[in-house]
Design a protein around this motif. Structure first.
Motif, PDB file in Angstrom:
ATOM      1  N   SER A 234       0.829  -1.202   0.000  1.00 29.48           N
ATOM      2  CA  SER A 234       0.000   0.000   0.000  1.00 29.48           C
ATOM      3  C   SER A 234       0.865   1.254   0.000  1.00 29.48           C
ATOM      4  O   SER A 234       1.808   1.368   0.781  1.00 29.48           O
ATOM      5  CB  SER A 234      -0.913   0.014   1.216  1.00 29.48           C
ATOM      6  OG  SER A 234      -1.728   1.180   1.205  1.00 29.48           O
ATOM      7  N   GLY A 237      -1.170   3.857   2.894  1.00 35.36           N
ATOM      8  CA  GLY A 237      -1.242   3.569   4.320  1.00 35.36           C
ATOM      9  C   GLY A 237      -2.133   2.379   4.597  1.00 35.36           C
ATOM     10  O   GLY A 237      -2.725   1.806   3.689  1.00 35.36           O
ATOM     11  N   PRO A 238      -2.189   1.980   5.876  1.00 38.99           N
ATOM     12  CA  PRO A 238      -1.511   2.622   7.011  1.00 38.99           C
ATOM     13  C   PRO A 238      -0.036   2.232   7.113  1.00 38.99           C
ATOM     14  O   PRO A 238       0.335   1.131   6.714  1.00 38.99           O
ATOM     15  CB  PRO A 238      -2.286   2.083   8.210  1.00 38.99           C
ATOM     16  CG  PRO A 238      -2.741   0.724   7.768  1.00 38.99           C
ATOM     17  CD  PRO A 238      -3.046   0.854   6.312  1.00 38.99           C
ATOM     18  N   ASP A 240       3.460   0.895   8.631  1.00 38.67           N
ATOM     19  CA  ASP A 240       3.701  -0.268   9.488  1.00 38.67           C
ATOM     20  C   ASP A 240       4.999  -0.101  10.284  1.00 38.67           C
ATOM     21  O   ASP A 240       5.754   0.850  10.061  1.00 38.67           O
ATOM     22  CB  ASP A 240       3.728  -1.556   8.645  1.00 38.67           C
ATOM     23  CG  ASP A 240       4.789  -1.514   7.549  1.00 38.67           C
ATOM     24  OD1 ASP A 240       5.578  -0.545   7.499  1.00 38.67           O
ATOM     25  OD2 ASP A 240       4.830  -2.451   6.739  1.00 38.67           O
ATOM     26  N   SER A 261      -1.561   0.049  11.820  1.00 38.79           N
ATOM     27  CA  SER A 261      -1.547  -1.039  10.839  1.00 38.79           C
ATOM     28  C   SER A 261      -1.886  -2.392  11.445  1.00 38.79           C
ATOM     29  O   SER A 261      -1.880  -3.407  10.740  1.00 38.79           O
ATOM     30  CB  SER A 261      -0.170  -1.116  10.171  1.00 38.79           C
ATOM     31  OG  SER A 261       0.848  -1.385  11.134  1.00 38.79           O
ATOM     32  N   ARG A 265      -2.541  -5.891   9.312  1.00 37.90           N
ATOM     33  CA  ARG A 265      -1.460  -6.867   9.430  1.00 37.90           C
ATOM     34  C   ARG A 265      -1.959  -8.190   9.993  1.00 37.90           C
ATOM     35  O   ARG A 265      -1.549  -9.266   9.558  1.00 37.90           O
ATOM     36  CB  ARG A 265      -0.322  -6.296  10.288  1.00 37.90           C
ATOM     37  CG  ARG A 265       0.502  -5.225   9.585  1.00 37.90           C
ATOM     38  CD  ARG A 265       1.736  -4.819  10.361  1.00 37.90           C
ATOM     39  NE  ARG A 265       1.427  -4.114  11.592  1.00 37.90           N
ATOM     40  CZ  ARG A 265       1.651  -4.581  12.811  1.00 37.90           C
ATOM     41  NH1 ARG A 265       2.180  -5.798  12.978  1.00 37.90           N
ATOM     42  NH2 ARG A 265       1.337  -3.867  13.882  1.00 37.90           N
ATOM     43  N   TYR A 275       1.838  -7.960   4.287  1.00 33.36           N
ATOM     44  CA  TYR A 275       1.440  -6.566   4.112  1.00 33.36           C
ATOM     45  C   TYR A 275       2.641  -5.656   4.312  1.00 33.36           C
ATOM     46  O   TYR A 275       3.425  -5.831   5.254  1.00 33.36           O
ATOM     47  CB  TYR A 275       0.352  -6.160   5.115  1.00 33.36           C
ATOM     48  CG  TYR A 275       0.099  -4.663   5.094  1.00 33.36           C
ATOM     49  CD1 TYR A 275      -0.619  -4.086   4.057  1.00 33.36           C
ATOM     50  CD2 TYR A 275       0.636  -3.822   6.075  1.00 33.36           C
ATOM     51  CE1 TYR A 275      -0.825  -2.714   4.004  1.00 33.36           C
ATOM     52  CE2 TYR A 275       0.433  -2.445   6.038  1.00 33.36           C
ATOM     53  CZ  TYR A 275      -0.296  -1.895   4.993  1.00 33.36           C
ATOM     54  OH  TYR A 275      -0.489  -0.529   4.935  1.00 33.36           O
ATOM     55  N   PHE A 277       3.851  -1.290   3.788  1.00 37.81           N
ATOM     56  CA  PHE A 277       3.583   0.091   3.407  1.00 37.81           C
ATOM     57  C   PHE A 277       4.808   0.650   2.698  1.00 37.81           C
ATOM     58  O   PHE A 277       5.946   0.458   3.146  1.00 37.81           O
ATOM     59  CB  PHE A 277       3.276   0.929   4.651  1.00 37.81           C
ATOM     60  CG  PHE A 277       3.200   2.413   4.391  1.00 37.81           C
ATOM     61  CD1 PHE A 277       2.163   2.947   3.655  1.00 37.81           C
ATOM     62  CD2 PHE A 277       4.172   3.266   4.895  1.00 37.81           C
ATOM     63  CE1 PHE A 277       2.084   4.314   3.414  1.00 37.81           C
ATOM     64  CE2 PHE A 277       4.106   4.636   4.671  1.00 37.81           C
ATOM     65  CZ  PHE A 277       3.054   5.154   3.924  1.00 37.81           C
TER      66      PHE A 277
END
Length: 339
Positions: A234, A237-238, A240, A261, A265, A275, A277
């Motif tokens: 991403s 966001g959010p 991490d 996050s 997560r 995941y 960021f």
């Protein structure tokens, strides 16, 4: 020198056209007369105060993350560039300010402008090109045969990322409106999802990578598209904990990133999905590699419109409304090239 100045953090705060001091150059800096500057949603988010905790800019300051222009002076330690070179760059965090006539850029952040592009075309590339490169090449390690979903395919990052993913040999799906379907297909998208009429998470499955630039709901739905072992990256966001560590943030901010996050997560981990960021970083070396692809015609710039420098503030407001196809670029007729 003339510049568009942010006087205070506030949502939709107008940028003021005024005078700023001439840049001072360090031994490793290159002074560039800016001829074109790309606009990015990041500029609007910084103006709105969304990154005050991470990026310690103190108003008044100049926004702007993309530039193309001409070298007019170099620091004593600069070896890769000379006066007169046509260059492009995304200046590093802490040293932005391309909505101005001139800027001092660290040599490491700069690359020679692709020879086949105009200044406006070149200025549309750095931030979105580096974002796509770092997401697909570095983080996703995309390889031939992989399946990737790129959200918002008609936006600045999306138009570049689709082309890069196809170059890397991936099957590419993207979300966009019906009005932009032909554009994203022309860039190489294999599957086009009309986000207004179709639910992407009900159509796609077994994907290796998703690049998200949209909201939290889209991020969560993207988990349904990925196979176990897939990667959800991403750029919206959010943040991490890995991002916090890379930025050297203090304990309090690191814990905030962890909490922000935590939900996504946990959901990702339960499905065996990774995941991450991405907050892209400046890199002249990567821009040089990107220039090779641009000069070969493998990737082409996608520009919604080019506007005069005086229209910078209005253009940024319009960009934030989200109706642009590709990038919006401002052109300067700077007197700096004669300096």
């Amino acid at each position: 020198m003339k510049a568009f100045i942010l006087d205070r953090y506030k949502k939709k705060q107008p940028l003021r056209l005024g005078e700023m001091p001439e840049p001072t150059i360090r031994d490793g800096d290159v002074l560039v007369a800016i001829e074109a500057a790309g606009l990015n949603l990041l500029d609007a988010k910084i103006r709105n105060g969304e990154f005050k905790a991470l990026l310690k800019y103190r108003p008044p300051f100049v926004l702007g993350h993309d530039l193309a222009g001409t070298v007019i002076r170099i620091g004593r330690n600069v070896r890769r560039f000379k006066v007169g070179d046509a260059v492009y760059a995304r200046p590093r965090d802490g040293r932005i300010g391309t909505f101005a006539e001139r800027i001092a850029v660290d040599e490491a952040d700069l690359a020679l402008k692709p020879t086949n592009l105009s200044m406006a075309e070149a200025a549309s590339i750095p931030l979105v090109g580096l974002t796509a490169w770092q997401a697909l090449v570095e983080m996703a390690e995309l390889k031939p045969g992989d399946k990737v979903l790129i959200h918002a395919g008609s936006g600045g990052v999306g138009t570049f990322a689709i082309q890069l993913a196809k170059h890397l040999g991936a099957t590419v799906a993207t979300t966009t409106s019906a009005a932009n379907a032909d554009l994203v297909r022309s860039l190489g998208a294999d599957i086009v999802i009309d986000y207004r009429r179709q639910d992407f998470e009900k159509i796609l499955s077994g994907y290796d990578v998703v690049i998200n630039s949209l909201d939290g709901e889209t991020l969560r739905k993207s988990l349904n598209v990925l196979k176990p072992g897939g990667k959800l990256i991403s750029i919206s966001g959010p943040p991490d904990p890995a991002f916090a560590k890379a930025q050297g943030l203090n304990w309090v901010l690191t814990q905030i990133m962890r909490l922000l996050s935590l939900g996504i997560r946990r959901k990702a981990k339960a499905r065996g999905i990774d995941y991450a960021f991405l907050f892209m970083r400046a890199s002249g070396a990567q821009l040089a590699e990107i220039a090779t692809l641009l000069e070969a015609g493998t990737i082409r710039p996608v520009i919604d419109r080019v506007v005069p420098f005086e229209a910078t503030d209005r253009a940024l407001t319009e960009l934030e409304a989200g109706r642009s196809k590709g990038k919006v670029v401002v052109e300067l007729h700077s007197e700096g090239a004669a300096a």
